[in-house]
Design an enzyme around this catalytic site. Structure first.
Site, PDB file in Angstrom:
ATOM      1  CG  HIS A 115      -1.770  -1.417   1.224  1.00 46.93           C
ATOM      2  ND1 HIS A 115      -2.414  -1.316  -0.087  1.00 46.93           N
ATOM      3  CD2 HIS A 115      -2.200  -2.155   2.788  1.00 46.93           C
ATOM      4  CE1 HIS A 115      -3.340  -2.058   0.675  1.00 46.93           C
ATOM      5  NE2 HIS A 115      -3.214  -2.954   1.932  1.00 46.93           N
ATOM      6  CB  SER A 142     -14.738  -0.718   1.357  1.00 44.37           C
ATOM      7  OG  SER A 142     -14.169  -2.153   1.951  1.00 44.37           O
ATOM      8  N   GLY A 270     -18.352  -6.545  -1.981  1.00 43.04           N
ATOM      9  CA  GLY A 270     -17.865  -6.535  -3.229  1.00 43.04           C
ATOM     10  C   GLY A 270     -18.909  -5.714  -4.284  1.00 43.04           C
TER      11      GLY A 270
HETATM   12  P1  A3P Z   1     -16.344  -3.939  -0.189  1.00 44.88           P
HETATM   13  O1  A3P Z   1     -16.263  -4.267   1.710  1.00 44.88           O
HETATM   14  O2  A3P Z   1     -16.974  -2.854  -0.469  1.00 44.88           O
HETATM   15  O3  A3P Z   1     -17.365  -5.487   0.381  1.00 44.88           O
HETATM   16  P2  A3P Z   1      -8.942  -5.421  -0.050  1.00 44.88           P
HETATM   17  O4  A3P Z   1      -9.291  -6.702  -0.385  1.00 44.88           O
HETATM   18  O5  A3P Z   1      -8.268  -4.275  -0.805  1.00 44.88           O
HETATM   19  O6  A3P Z   1      -9.426  -4.609   1.506  1.00 44.88           O
HETATM   20  O7  A3P Z   1     -10.506  -4.432  -0.352  1.00 44.88           O
HETATM   21  C1  A3P Z   1     -11.868  -4.525   0.564  1.00 44.88           C
HETATM   22  C2  A3P Z   1     -12.975  -4.713  -0.624  1.00 44.88           C
HETATM   23  O8  A3P Z   1     -12.792  -5.508  -2.088  1.00 44.88           O
HETATM   24  C3  A3P Z   1     -14.307  -5.646  -0.396  1.00 44.88           C
HETATM   25  O9  A3P Z   1     -15.252  -4.430  -0.266  1.00 44.88           O
HETATM   26  C4  A3P Z   1     -14.447  -6.552  -0.396  1.00 44.88           C
HETATM   27  O10 A3P Z   1     -16.184  -7.099  -0.472  1.00 44.88           O
HETATM   28  C5  A3P Z   1     -13.650  -6.269  -1.692  1.00 44.88           C
HETATM   29  N1  A3P Z   1     -13.555  -8.032  -2.813  1.00 44.88           N
HETATM   30  C6  A3P Z   1     -13.102  -8.933  -1.656  1.00 44.88           C
HETATM   31  N2  A3P Z   1     -12.550  -9.628  -2.481  1.00 44.88           N
HETATM   32  C7  A3P Z   1     -13.771  -9.795  -3.457  1.00 44.88           C
HETATM   33  C8  A3P Z   1     -13.774 -10.570  -5.003  1.00 44.88           C
HETATM   34  N3  A3P Z   1     -13.253 -11.821  -4.904  1.00 44.88           N
HETATM   35  N4  A3P Z   1     -14.295 -10.032  -5.909  1.00 44.88           N
HETATM   36  C9  A3P Z   1     -14.564  -8.365  -5.908  1.00 44.88           C
HETATM   37  N5  A3P Z   1     -14.815  -7.414  -4.375  1.00 44.88           N
HETATM   38  C10 A3P Z   1     -13.677  -8.676  -3.878  1.00 44.88           C
END
Ligand code: A3P
Length: 302
Positions: A115, A142, A270
Site C-alpha cells: 500500500h 469499505s 464486493g
Molecule cells: P466491500 O467492503 O465494498 O465489500 P481489500 O481487498 O483491498 O481489503 O478490499 C476489500 C474490498 O474488496 C471489500 O469491498 C471486499 O468485499 C471486496 N472484495 C474482496 N474480494 C473480492 C473479489 N473477489 N471480487 C470483488 N470484490 C472483492
C-alpha cells in the site's frame, strides 16, 4: 499525528507526505531500508479496500497457472489459502518481522503487494507494478466497515462514520491522502506504461474477462487464443470471483496465517456503489466535489 478519540494514542502518523497507522510505521521504514527488488518482481500496489484481496487472487492465478495452480484443479492453493497468505504485503506481513526476512531464495517471479506510495519504494526500474484503484466513496465505505470490524475483534470503540469521513476528506486515511496515491499511480502508468498498469475496480467488475487478459499480457504471460477458447480465462474469473472466494471454508472460518485476523473480514459485499447505503447526500456531494477538483485536470474519472 491524528489522535484516536478513545485512547488519545496517536492512530495515524504522518511520514514522508503520507498518513500511516502509527502501529505499522516501523514496517514501512523497514521495507524502505531492507526490501531489495528484483527486476522480475511483480508488485501489486493498492490503496487499502480497493480490491487488494481480489487483485492478489487474480495475479497469483495468472502467474502460477498451469500445473496444480490451474483454475479448474482441486488442489489449487487458492482453494485452501487466503490470497493474503499467498501474496504478502511488504510493509505489514514481511518487513515488520525480526529478523528481516531473506527473500532471495523465492523463485521468480516473486509476487508482493504494497500500500506504500510507489515513489517511496526502491522499485527496480524494470519491475512490473499493477495498481488497482476504486472510487473513493466505496473505498471509504469499505474502509470504515473494515476498521469497525477490526475494532470489534480488538474490542476497541468504533469511530463514527461522520468523523471518519471528515478525516478522509481532509486526506487522513491509511496510506492517504487517497488522491495523492491515485494520482501517483495514474501519472506513473502514463509515464511508464510498460512497467506500470493502472486498473479500476469498477472496470474489473464490469469486464473481468477483458481485464484478466490485459493483466496477463502486461505481466508477460498472455493467454494463448486456444486457452481462451477453451474457457481458461472464464474459469479463472470464476475462481477469483467474490462469490466463489468468499464461500470457501478457508475464507469463511479461518484466521489468516500471516495476517492473524479472520479471513472473512476481507469479504463484505464486493459491490459497486454500496456507499450510497452509508453516506448522506451531503457527504456524497462533498466527496464528489473533491474528486472532480483533484482528478479532472488529469482526465481521470471515477
Ligand atoms: P466491500 O467492503 O465494498 O465489500 P481489500 O481487498 O483491498 O481489503 O478490499 C476489500 C474490498 O474488496 C471489500 O469491498 C471486499 O468485499 C471486496 N472484495 C474482496 N474480494 C473480492 C473479489 N473477489 N471480487 C470483488 N470484490 C472483492
Amino acid at each position: 499525528m491524528a489522535p484516536s478519540r478513545d485512547t488519545c494514542q496517536p492512530l495515524f502518523a504522518f511520514y514522508q507526505g503520507s498518513w500511516y497507522y502509527a502501529r505499522i510505521l516501523h514496517g514501512v521504514i523497514s521495507t524502505q531500508q531492507h526490501f531489495h527488488p528484483h527486476p522480475a518482481d511483480i508488485l501489486l500496489a493498492t490503496i487499502p479496500k480497493s480490491g487488494t484481496t481480489w487483485l492478489k487472487a487474480i495475479a497469483y492465478s495468472i502467474v502460477n497457472r498451469g500445473g496444480k495452480s490451474s483454475a479448474g484443479t482441486g488442489d489449487n492453493p487458492l482453494l485452501t489459502n487466503s490470497p493474503h497468505d499467498l501474496v504478502p504485503l511488504l510493509e505489514i506481513n514481511l518487513y515488520p518481522g525480526k529478523p528481516v526476512p531473506d527473500l532471495t531464495s523465492m523463485p521468480p517471479p516473486r509476487l508482493f503487494a504494497t500500500h506504500l506510495p510507489i515513489s517511496k519504494l526502491p522499485v527496480a526500474a524494470c519491475c512490473k507494478v499493477v495498481c488497482l484503484c476504486r472510487n473513493p466513496k466505496d473505498t471509504f465505505t469499505s474502509e470504515w466497515n473494515f476498521t469497525n470490524k477490526l475494532k470489534v475483534v480488538g474490542e476497541e470503540e468504533a469511530i463514527s462514520i461522520e468523523e471518519a469521513f471528515d478525516m478522509f476528506c481532509n486526506g487522513i486515511n491509511a496510506f492517504g491522502p487517497y488522491w495523492d496515491r491515485v494520482l501517483e499511480y495514474w501519472k506513473a502508468s502514463l509515464e511508464r506504461p510498460g512497467n506500470i498498469m493502472f486498473l479500476k475496480y469498477e472496470d474489473l467488475i464490469d469486464q473481468p474477462h477483458h481485464h484478466f487478459k490485459k493483466m496477463a499480457e502486461f505481466l508477460g504471460c498472455p493467454f494463448p487464443k486456444e486457452e481462451d477458447a477453451n474457457g481458461v480465462v472464464d474459469e479463472m474469473v470464476k475462481l477469483c470471483s467474490f462469490d466463489h472466494l468468499s464461500n470457501l471454508q478457508v475464507n469463511k472460518s479461518m484466521n489468516g496465517k500471516i495476517s492473524g485476523v479472520p479471513n472473512s473480514i476481507f469479504f463484505r459485499r464486493g459491490n459497486v456503489g454500496d456507499s450510497k447505503n452509508f453516506l448522506s447526500s451531503g457527504m456524497i456531494d462533498r466527496l464528489d466535489r473533491i474528486v472532480k477538483d483533484q482528478f479532472s485536470p488529469l482526465g481521470l474519472e471515477f
